[in-house]
Design a protein around this motif. Structure first.
Motif, PDB file in Angstrom:
ATOM      1  N   ILE A   3       2.035 106.680  55.877  1.00 18.59           N
ATOM      2  CA  ILE A   3       1.207 106.092  56.934  1.00 18.59           C
ATOM      3  C   ILE A   3      -0.105 106.859  57.069  1.00 18.59           C
ATOM      4  N   GLY A   4      -0.034 108.174  56.888  1.00 21.25           N
ATOM      5  CA  GLY A   4      -1.248 108.996  56.974  1.00 21.25           C
ATOM      6  C   GLY A   4      -2.244 108.711  55.871  1.00 21.25           C
ATOM      7  N   ARG A   5      -1.814 108.033  54.817  1.00 18.46           N
ATOM      8  CA  ARG A   5      -2.698 107.710  53.699  1.00 18.46           C
ATOM      9  C   ARG A   5      -3.320 106.321  53.821  1.00 18.46           C
ATOM     10  N   LEU A   6      -3.105 105.645  54.931  1.00 14.72           N
ATOM     11  CA  LEU A   6      -3.713 104.328  55.116  1.00 14.72           C
ATOM     12  C   LEU A   6      -5.229 104.449  55.269  1.00 14.72           C
ATOM     13  N   LEU A   7      -5.949 103.688  54.490  1.00 17.92           N
ATOM     14  CA  LEU A   7      -7.409 103.614  54.589  1.00 17.92           C
ATOM     15  C   LEU A   7      -7.862 102.383  55.360  1.00 17.92           C
ATOM     16  N   HIS A   8      -7.021 101.337  55.347  1.00 18.32           N
ATOM     17  CA  HIS A   8      -7.363 100.082  56.027  1.00 18.32           C
ATOM     18  C   HIS A   8      -6.075  99.339  56.344  1.00 18.32           C
ATOM     19  N   ARG A   9      -6.089  98.685  57.511  1.00 18.52           N
ATOM     20  CA  ARG A   9      -4.943  97.858  57.923  1.00 18.52           C
ATOM     21  C   ARG A   9      -5.451  96.669  58.707  1.00 18.52           C
ATOM     22  N   ASP A  10      -5.038  95.468  58.311  1.00 13.36           N
ATOM     23  CA  ASP A  10      -5.275  94.277  59.111  1.00 13.36           C
ATOM     24  C   ASP A  10      -4.068  93.361  58.946  1.00 13.36           C
ATOM     25  N   GLY A  11      -4.163  92.125  59.428  1.00 12.12           N
ATOM     26  CA  GLY A  11      -3.014  91.236  59.386  1.00 12.12           C
ATOM     27  C   GLY A  11      -2.659  90.731  58.005  1.00 12.12           C
ATOM     28  N   LEU A  12      -3.574  90.889  57.040  1.00 14.65           N
ATOM     29  CA  LEU A  12      -3.362  90.357  55.700  1.00 14.65           C
ATOM     30  C   LEU A  12      -3.031  91.419  54.670  1.00 14.65           C
ATOM     31  N   MET A  13      -3.643  92.589  54.802  1.00 12.35           N
ATOM     32  CA  MET A  13      -3.480  93.585  53.748  1.00 12.35           C
ATOM     33  C   MET A  13      -3.592  95.002  54.276  1.00 12.35           C
ATOM     34  N   LEU A  14      -3.146  95.913  53.436  1.00 13.57           N
ATOM     35  CA  LEU A  14      -3.291  97.344  53.656  1.00 13.57           C
ATOM     36  C   LEU A  14      -3.993  97.926  52.437  1.00 13.57           C
ATOM     37  N   ILE A  15      -4.761  98.977  52.639  1.00 13.61           N
ATOM     38  CA  ILE A  15      -5.319  99.735  51.520  1.00 13.61           C
ATOM     39  C   ILE A  15      -4.869 101.175  51.689  1.00 13.61           C
ATOM     40  N   LEU A  16      -4.176 101.676  50.677  1.00 12.80           N
ATOM     41  CA  LEU A  16      -3.617 103.024  50.683  1.00 12.80           C
ATOM     42  C   LEU A  16      -4.426 103.945  49.785  1.00 12.80           C
ATOM     43  N   ASP A  17      -4.419 105.228  50.128  1.00 15.47           N
ATOM     44  CA  ASP A  17      -4.939 106.262  49.235  1.00 15.47           C
ATOM     45  C   ASP A  17      -3.754 106.777  48.429  1.00 15.47           C
ATOM     46  N   LYS A  18      -3.577 106.239  47.236  1.00 18.62           N
ATOM     47  CA  LYS A  18      -2.441 106.628  46.400  1.00 18.62           C
ATOM     48  C   LYS A  18      -2.606 108.060  45.888  1.00 18.62           C
ATOM     49  N   PRO A  19      -1.558 108.876  45.998  1.00 17.27           N
ATOM     50  CA  PRO A  19      -1.647 110.223  45.424  1.00 17.27           C
ATOM     51  C   PRO A  19      -1.462 110.190  43.913  1.00 17.27           C
ATOM     52  N   ALA A  20      -2.093 111.116  43.221  1.00 21.61           N
ATOM     53  CA  ALA A  20      -1.881 111.247  41.777  1.00 21.61           C
ATOM     54  C   ALA A  20      -0.470 111.762  41.525  1.00 21.61           C
ATOM     55  N   GLY A  21       0.104 111.363  40.390  1.00 21.82           N
ATOM     56  CA  GLY A  21       1.403 111.873  39.983  1.00 21.82           C
ATOM     57  C   GLY A  21       2.593 111.080  40.463  1.00 21.82           C
ATOM     58  N   VAL A  22       2.365 110.014  41.227  1.00 20.50           N
ATOM     59  CA  VAL A  22       3.452 109.183  41.745  1.00 20.50           C
ATOM     60  C   VAL A  22       3.279 107.767  41.212  1.00 20.50           C
ATOM     61  N   PRO A  23       4.279 107.206  40.528  1.00 24.40           N
ATOM     62  CA  PRO A  23       4.149 105.818  40.058  1.00 24.40           C
ATOM     63  C   PRO A  23       4.170 104.847  41.230  1.00 24.40           C
ATOM     64  N   VAL A  24       3.487 103.726  41.088  1.00 28.75           N
ATOM     65  CA  VAL A  24       3.450 102.759  42.187  1.00 28.75           C
ATOM     66  C   VAL A  24       4.767 102.002  42.314  1.00 28.75           C
ATOM     67  N   HIS A  25       5.464 101.808  41.200  1.00 32.03           N
ATOM     68  CA  HIS A  25       6.763 101.134  41.266  1.00 32.03           C
ATOM     69  C   HIS A  25       7.747 101.812  40.322  1.00 32.03           C
ATOM     70  N   ARG A  26       9.008 101.564  40.549  1.00 32.40           N
ATOM     71  CA  ARG A  26      10.062 102.200  39.772  1.00 32.40           C
ATOM     72  C   ARG A  26      10.054 101.678  38.342  1.00 32.40           C
ATOM     73  N   GLY A  27      10.073 102.588  37.385  1.00 32.56           N
ATOM     74  CA  GLY A  27      10.074 102.208  35.978  1.00 32.56           C
ATOM     75  C   GLY A  27      11.475 101.930  35.466  1.00 32.56           C
ATOM     76  N   PRO A  28      11.606 101.592  34.178  1.00 28.20           N
ATOM     77  CA  PRO A  28      12.918 101.273  33.603  1.00 28.20           C
ATOM     78  C   PRO A  28      13.896 102.440  33.662  1.00 28.20           C
ATOM     79  N   LYS A  29      13.365 103.673  33.741  1.00 35.92           N
ATOM     80  CA  LYS A  29      14.242 104.847  33.816  1.00 35.92           C
ATOM     81  C   LYS A  29      14.527 105.267  35.251  1.00 35.92           C
ATOM     82  N   GLY A  30      14.046 104.486  36.228  1.00 27.80           N
ATOM     83  CA  GLY A  30      14.283 104.813  37.623  1.00 27.80           C
ATOM     84  C   GLY A  30      13.361 105.912  38.115  1.00 27.80           C
ATOM     85  N   GLY A  31      13.784 106.618  39.134  1.00 29.44           N
ATOM     86  CA  GLY A  31      12.987 107.698  39.695  1.00 29.44           C
ATOM     87  C   GLY A  31      12.212 107.272  40.921  1.00 29.44           C
ATOM     88  N   GLU A  32      11.608 108.251  41.603  1.00 26.63           N
ATOM     89  CA  GLU A  32      10.865 108.001  42.818  1.00 26.63           C
ATOM     90  C   GLU A  32       9.605 107.192  42.542  1.00 26.63           C
TER      91      GLU A  32
END
Length: 244
Positions: free
Chosen positions: A7-36
């Motif tokens: 939540i602290g990484r939110l750059l923008h929030r409205d009724g349609l979308m959010l814009i996050l400040d993604k940290p480096a080193g973290v995948p956006v979605h789980r890959g075939p091998k799983g993981g965070e």
């Protein structure tokens, strides 16, 4: 990543979308091998809606910065169309080794997959997909250059391959850099700013992600200061839909 940090990484929030400040080193979605993954924490971003937001596009694991989420199905459909039509403008900051001799320019090199065994690794390929990147030198020093990059197309790893093909690979790039996976330096690529023309007749929603800690030293050597801003990107006629 815990809900408070996300939540602290939110750059923008409205009724349609959010814009996050993604940290480096973290995948956006789980890959075939799983993981965070970043997606694991999206339930904390419902803010009263019945479903968690979902990714409208992606950034590579090692890339930081502006990441857009749609808050419901119709918003995701709208965002998907805007990305497909190239109406969402993105500006990346990168630190590269060496650097251009000119102050600005355009890289126009088609890209294709390197080979089936290398997953999404890419290469310059005359038979590949058309790919264009606009670049501008923001500063240079000590054999490094700070570039502002605007992808006019959205191929996988486009910015990284284009810069490497010019002879100025990104600092810390484990795939296309000079040292490859032997380099412990984090990738110096940051999705600095984004502009989303979400509603007709209204100004674009804009956001700017702060410079991540791992890039600050190299950027300062190239002339950046904490007070330095960046021009807000303006939507234009391109087809930037992929991820970096």
């Amino acid at each position: 990543m815990n809900p408070e940090d996300l939540i602290g990484r939110l750059l923008h929030r409205d009724g349609l979308m959010l814009i996050l400040d993604k940290p480096a080193g973290v995948p956006v979605h789980r890959g075939p091998k799983g993981g965070e993954s970043l997606e694991d924490g999206f339930d904390a971003l419902r803010f009263g809606l019945p479903r968690a937001p979902a990714l409208a596009h992606r950034l590579d694991r090692d890339t930081s910065g502006c990441l857009v989420l749609g808050r419901h199905r119709k918003a995701l459909e709208k965002l998907g169309l805007l990305f497909k039509q190239g109406r969402i403008a993105k500006t990346y900051w990168a630190v590269v080794e060496g650097g251009p001799a000119d102050p600005e320019g355009l890289i126009d090199l088609p890209l294709g997959r390197r080979d089936a065994s290398r997953g999404w690794w890419m290469k310059v390929d005359p038979l590949g997909m058309p790919s264009q990147t606009r670049w501008r030198v923001m500063g240079q020093a000590d054999g490094l250059a700070w570039l502002a990059l605007e992808p006019l197309t959205g191929r996988t790893h486009q910015l990284r391959v284009h810069c490497a093909a010019q002879g100025w690979p990104m600092l810390g790039d484990p795939i296309y850099g000079r040292l490859g996976r032997d380099d412990p330096t984090p990738l110096h690529l940051h999705a600095r700013a984004i502009a989303v023309p979400m509603q007709a007749g209204k100004p674009s929603v804009t956001a700017e992600a702060p410079v991540p800690a791992h890039m600050q030293e190299a950027l300062r050597r190239c002339g950046w200061s904490d007070a330095a801003g960046s021009p807000v990107p303006q939507p234009g006629p391109n087809d930037a839909v992929g991820g970096e």
